[in-house]
Design a protein around this motif. Structure first.
Motif: not given
Length: 145
Positions: A3-7
């Protein structure tokens, strides 16, 4: 971490603001807004279908040089992200559309559905591979079946 990587990748596209026609010419210097999200030694690769762009460039200055090549060939170049996909193992796949207008010919280059496979490590993008065909990107990400 996915999720952090997507952001992080969403923030990179927003910071580069390449969906605005002609904005590629504004990437003349690494701006803090995107530089802070991209590893200083990133490997950046264009699509293999375009030999002038396919060779890897490295680092923030490599990205600037890559953008300069695009700006030399195309006026009003734009890259608009359409979908961000968690591809696992610190990878994010982005479906986008790219297009512009030929600088010499003035001919409109129809937007084309492309893809970009990002690799992230420790909260920074360390590699970006552009694909002219989305199917190739899905295969590279291991999402083709």
């Amino acid at each position: 971490m996915s999720r952090e990587n997507l952001e992080i990748v969403r923030r990179i596209y927003a910071a580069m603001n390449l969906s605005v026609p002609g904005s590629v010419s504004q990437l003349r210097a690494p701006r803090e807004a995107w530089r802070s999200l991209i590893d200083p030694d990133i490997e950046w690769r264009g699509p293999r279908e375009f030999p002038d762009l396919a060779e890897p460039v490295f680092g923030h200055e490599g990205i600037v040089a890559y953008a300069a090549k695009l700006a030399e060939a195309l006026d009003d170049y734009r890259k608009t992200p359409e979908q961000f996909i968690d591809a696992g193992d610190d990878h994010v796949l982005v479906f986008s559309r790219e297009g512009g207008r030929g600088k010499i010919s003035g001919a409109e280059v129809e937007t084309h559905p492309t893809a970009h496979l990002w690799t992230l490590r420790d909260g920074l993008a360390v590699r970006m591979q552009s694909y002219w065909e989305r199917e190739d990107a899905l295969k590279a990400a291991g999402l083709d079946g």
